[in-house]
Write a protein that holds these residues in place. Structure first.
Motif, PDB file in Angstrom:
ATOM      1  N   ASN A  39      11.136  45.834  71.742  1.00 16.18           N
ATOM      2  CA  ASN A  39      10.329  46.880  71.108  1.00 16.18           C
ATOM      3  C   ASN A  39       8.858  46.822  71.530  1.00 16.18           C
ATOM      4  O   ASN A  39       8.228  47.860  71.738  1.00 16.18           O
ATOM      5  CB  ASN A  39      10.435  46.762  69.594  1.00 16.18           C
ATOM      6  CG  ASN A  39      11.816  47.149  69.083  1.00 16.18           C
ATOM      7  OD1 ASN A  39      12.585  47.800  69.781  1.00 16.18           O
ATOM      8  ND2 ASN A  39      12.138  46.738  67.866  1.00 16.18           N
ATOM      9  N   ILE A  40       8.301  45.605  71.633  1.00 18.67           N
ATOM     10  CA  ILE A  40       6.880  45.537  72.020  1.00 18.67           C
ATOM     11  C   ILE A  40       6.694  45.914  73.483  1.00 18.67           C
ATOM     12  O   ILE A  40       5.665  46.463  73.858  1.00 18.67           O
ATOM     13  CB  ILE A  40       6.277  44.148  71.738  1.00 18.67           C
ATOM     14  CG1 ILE A  40       6.982  43.040  72.528  1.00 18.67           C
ATOM     15  CG2 ILE A  40       6.288  43.833  70.269  1.00 18.67           C
ATOM     16  CD1 ILE A  40       6.351  41.667  72.331  1.00 18.67           C
ATOM     17  N   LEU A  62       0.342  43.732  69.954  1.00 20.63           N
ATOM     18  CA  LEU A  62       1.614  44.242  69.454  1.00 20.63           C
ATOM     19  C   LEU A  62       2.464  43.072  68.989  1.00 20.63           C
ATOM     20  O   LEU A  62       2.528  42.034  69.660  1.00 20.63           O
ATOM     21  CB  LEU A  62       2.359  45.012  70.541  1.00 20.63           C
ATOM     22  CG  LEU A  62       1.621  46.219  71.148  1.00 20.63           C
ATOM     23  CD1 LEU A  62       2.450  46.813  72.279  1.00 20.63           C
ATOM     24  CD2 LEU A  62       1.348  47.271  70.077  1.00 20.63           C
ATOM     25  N   ARG A  63       3.138  43.235  67.842  1.00 20.83           N
ATOM     26  CA  ARG A  63       4.019  42.181  67.347  1.00 20.83           C
ATOM     27  C   ARG A  63       5.357  42.776  66.938  1.00 20.83           C
ATOM     28  O   ARG A  63       5.421  43.727  66.162  1.00 20.83           O
ATOM     29  CB  ARG A  63       3.388  41.485  66.137  1.00 20.83           C
ATOM     30  CG  ARG A  63       4.107  40.200  65.761  1.00 20.83           C
ATOM     31  CD  ARG A  63       3.508  39.554  64.532  1.00 20.83           C
ATOM     32  NE  ARG A  63       3.871  40.252  63.314  1.00 20.83           N
ATOM     33  CZ  ARG A  63       3.023  40.615  62.369  1.00 20.83           C
ATOM     34  NH1 ARG A  63       1.731  40.374  62.521  1.00 20.83           N
ATOM     35  NH2 ARG A  63       3.420  41.242  61.284  1.00 20.83           N
ATOM     36  N   GLY A  64       6.410  42.194  67.493  1.00 21.36           N
ATOM     37  CA  GLY A  64       7.753  42.675  67.212  1.00 21.36           C
ATOM     38  C   GLY A  64       8.730  42.009  68.162  1.00 21.36           C
ATOM     39  O   GLY A  64       8.395  41.028  68.829  1.00 21.36           O
ATOM     40  N   ILE A 110       5.292  53.946  67.496  1.00 23.57           N
ATOM     41  CA  ILE A 110       5.248  52.478  67.532  1.00 23.57           C
ATOM     42  C   ILE A 110       5.665  51.902  66.177  1.00 23.57           C
ATOM     43  O   ILE A 110       6.422  50.928  66.105  1.00 23.57           O
ATOM     44  CB  ILE A 110       3.841  52.007  67.918  1.00 23.57           C
ATOM     45  CG1 ILE A 110       3.558  52.360  69.383  1.00 23.57           C
ATOM     46  CG2 ILE A 110       3.682  50.496  67.705  1.00 23.57           C
ATOM     47  CD1 ILE A 110       2.149  52.067  69.849  1.00 23.57           C
ATOM     48  N   VAL A 165       7.257  47.773  65.175  1.00 18.65           N
ATOM     49  CA  VAL A 165       6.224  47.026  65.897  1.00 18.65           C
ATOM     50  C   VAL A 165       4.912  47.146  65.114  1.00 18.65           C
ATOM     51  O   VAL A 165       4.507  48.245  64.739  1.00 18.65           O
ATOM     52  CB  VAL A 165       6.036  47.540  67.333  1.00 18.65           C
ATOM     53  CG1 VAL A 165       4.830  46.883  67.997  1.00 18.65           C
ATOM     54  CG2 VAL A 165       7.292  47.277  68.156  1.00 18.65           C
ATOM     55  N   ASN A 184       8.983  38.635  66.097  1.00 13.87           N
ATOM     56  CA  ASN A 184       7.533  38.827  65.991  1.00 13.87           C
ATOM     57  C   ASN A 184       6.813  38.297  67.229  1.00 13.87           C
ATOM     58  O   ASN A 184       5.782  37.645  67.122  1.00 13.87           O
ATOM     59  CB  ASN A 184       6.995  38.139  64.738  1.00 13.87           C
ATOM     60  CG  ASN A 184       7.422  38.820  63.470  1.00 13.87           C
ATOM     61  OD1 ASN A 184       6.795  39.770  63.022  1.00 13.87           O
ATOM     62  ND2 ASN A 184       8.510  38.343  62.870  1.00 13.87           N
ATOM     63  N   SER A 220       6.718  49.680  73.431  1.00 16.32           N
ATOM     64  CA  SER A 220       5.475  50.183  72.840  1.00 16.32           C
ATOM     65  C   SER A 220       4.297  49.990  73.777  1.00 16.32           C
ATOM     66  O   SER A 220       3.396  50.838  73.847  1.00 16.32           O
ATOM     67  CB  SER A 220       5.206  49.470  71.511  1.00 16.32           C
ATOM     68  OG  SER A 220       6.218  49.754  70.564  1.00 16.32           O
TER      69      SER A 220
END
Length: 625
Positions: free
Chosen positions: A420-421, A414-416, A396, A401, A367, A424
């Protein structure tokens, strides 16, 4: 005893007023005289005589004492309160000394009165008064006010402290409760010290020192809610043990440890723990307290994460934090500071602490937060209904994310996972770069140039992959696409409107009477001009009856020639209002012929008007004449 031969009798006259002194209370004094002198004593109250029976020596001794009483005087002598206190102090030791130094004087006094009654011969009474007077000169008296707790300290357990002070300094110490006390006030008493001045001073200083050393001192430390919960767990088991250890090491009952009262909604916040102890013990008590807190803190791991991740660690309705506490095992706790992102993990088991930490690290890794700066105008597009925006959001979301705008619409959060972020964020950047928005204001003169069906604007936009729209009410063109393409479209629009880079703008003002014929039915002629002179655009401003021709110089001039040619071949009717003098001139024979110069123009003259009919060019030439 004595033999019959030695037995004698003797009578001593005695004033009636003195008989009571000879007898004493309940006969105590007469019994004393008999015992000390070895003779029998009788009283004849009628004749006021004292009868003695015994040997010569005993009678002589008794007579001497009786005469001392008979001849004695009685005086009242007032003493200072300090002297009074000293005489009654220490089992009346001072009084016993004075009494011993003045055996021929009777002293009669009580605790309730400062007056002493002295009885004896004048010279003996005077000596006793002199001794008491010397005590008056040398005595001191001091008083201090003390609370109930302070009095208890001065008195000590079973009076040990006050008795030690009395014995050490040879003083009298009296404690009296205050008579004036209002509701809510603390109990107060007055401690009065009496004795010789230097001894009173010494006792006073020691009492003050005792009170100073036993004065209640408070010190407070700010503890996390986790430490508070630990100390108060199991009905306060740990804090009670802490207080017991402090009192054992210092002095029983002298120290207390207490948390401030905290409202239910504030129980997750730090709170104050207050230690109260006597001054003489405060350092030691504080040391024990700090050692115990340090011991608790040694079972704590502290870590810090982005504060925006705190809701994730807590989870919906606290589900995640509950599972983490369960992972830590019995007695474990987790404290979270929401504003700073500081997390404290408490557990007596080091392995369990690390398990919880690793679990939080994993949550954080999955996260991570990345903020992507975005123009405010882009938010409605990114979160809008367009197909490309939906595709972006769907992509996304499928990459696990979480995406949301910040509170002031300047960034997308963005959170992940990092991978991945990052991916994205790149998708958002590409989307925003390919959807840059620019607004251009144009003159209403060019309205038809941009608003008609299949306008040049749409053609240019399609060539450069730029979406273009027109707001007729504001005369604004909105361009959306990548920055480079938008710039190219802007250049094309400017070139089309104002010329430049090989483009020109030609303008022709056409009378309204022939305007329709130039345009043609449903714009047929304009379509012809444009199709035969591509990429020329012909714009008509109906407000000014102006035709403007936009395009490369050669094609634009060719188009201009076509328009002029068509104008010259168009039949028109023109009517001009004339004055009476003009009518007179024009009505003369041969005048109209000279004006038309043989051009095929029909002229009809009236007193107020002249009407011309013919081709546009011939009519215009005639009008100029």
């Amino acid at each position: 005893g004595c033999t019959a031969n030695d037995l004698q009798t003797h009578v001593v006259p005695c004033p009636v007023s003195k008989l009571g002194h000879i007898i004493g209370k309940s006969g105590s004094n007469i019994k004393k005289l008999e015992k000390e002198n070895g003779c029998l004593i009788g009283i004849d109250k009628v004749k006021s005589e004292i009868h003695l029976q015994g040997n010569e020596v005993s009678i002589a001794k008794a007579v001497k004492e009786i005469e001392g009483i008979v001849l004695s005087i009685e005086e009242q002598y007032k003493i200072d309160r300090a002297v009074h206190s000293v005489l009654f102090a220490k089992r009346m030791s001072q009084f016993n000394i004075i009494q011993k130094n003045h055996p021929n004087v009777d002293f009669d006094f009580s605790k309730e009165s400062l007056v002493i009654k002295l009885r004896g011969k004048q010279e003996y009474v005077d000596l006793a008064k002199e001794s008491l007077s010397e005590m008056n000169v040398k005595m001191g008296l001091e008083s201090i006010t003390a609370s109930g707790r302070e009095v208890a300290v001065v008195v000590g357990k079973s009076g040990c402290t006050i008795n030690r002070l009395i014995d050490t300094y040879d003083v009298s110490i009296e404690v009296k409760a205050s008579k004036t006390k209002t509701a809510g006030d603390e109990d107060e008493s007055t401690i009065t010290i009496s004795g010789y001045e230097h001894q009173v001073d010494g006792a006073l200083q020691e009492i003050k020192n005792i009170l100073f050393q036993n004065e209640s001192i408070q010190t407070s430390i700010l503890l996390s809610s986790m430490t508070r919960n630990k100390l108060l767990a199991n009905s306060g088991e740990h804090i009670k043990a802490l207080q017991k250890d402090i009192n054992t090491a210092c002095q029983p009952g002298m120290s207390t440890v207490r948390f401030e009262d905290v409202a239910k909604e504030d129980r997750d916040l730090p709170s104050l723990l207050t230690l109260t102890s006597a001054r003489m013990h405060i350092d030691k008590a504080e040391s024990i307290l700090n050692e115990r807190i340090d011991a608790y803190n040694s079972t704590v791991i502290t870590m810090q994460i982005d504060s925006e991740l705190i809701p994730v660690v807590i989870g919906p309705k606290g589900a995640m934090i509950k599972s983490l506490k369960k992972l830590g095992g019995p007695g474990s706790d987790i404290d979270i500071e929401k504003l700073t992102g500081i997390i404290k993990i408490m557990s007596n088991d080091n392995e369990m602490r690390n398990k919880v930490k690793n679990a939080i690290d994993k949550i954080v890794d999955e996260n991570q937060i990345l903020k992507v700066p975005v123009l405010k105008s882009m938010f409605s597009l990114i979160y809008g209904p367009s197909g490309k925006a939906k595709d972006l959001r769907s992509k996304i979301e499928k990459s696990n994310v979480f995406m949301r705008p910040d509170d002031i619409d300047t960034t997308i959060v963005l959170r992940g996972s990092i991978e991945n972020i990052t991916s994205s964020a790149e998708d958002i950047r590409q989307f925003t770069e390919s959807n840059q928005t620019v607004e251009l204001v144009y003159s209403a003169d060019y309205d038809s140039l941009f608003t008609r069906r299949n306008s040049v604007l749409h053609k240019i936009g399609k060539e450069h992959d730029v979406r273009a729209s027109v707001d007729k009410n504001r005369n604004v063109i909105t361009l959306r696409g990548c920055k480079k393409s938008i710039q190219a479209v802007q250049n094309e629009i400017n070139k089309m409107m104002f010329g430049g880079e090989g483009y020109i703008v030609e303008r022709l003002f056409v009378p309204i009477s022939v305007l329709g014929k130039v345009i043609g039915k449903q714009g047929k002629n304009i379509t012809k001009y444009e199709s035969e002179n591509k990429p020329v655009i012909v714009n008509l401003n109906r407000l000014t009856n102006c035709i403007s021709i936009h395009g490369p110089a050669q094609e634009a001039m060719s188009c201009r020639g076509m328009v002029i040619k068509d104008l010259s071949q168009t039949d028109v009717n023109e009517e001009i209002k004339i004055e009476s003098d003009a009518f007179d001139k024009l009505s003369k024979p041969g005048t109209i012929g000279k004006i038309t110069m043989g051009a095929p123009v029909q002229v009809k003259l009236s007193e107020t008007h002249i009407r011309l009919r013919g081709s546009f060019c011939d009519v215009q030439a005639t009008l100029s004449q």
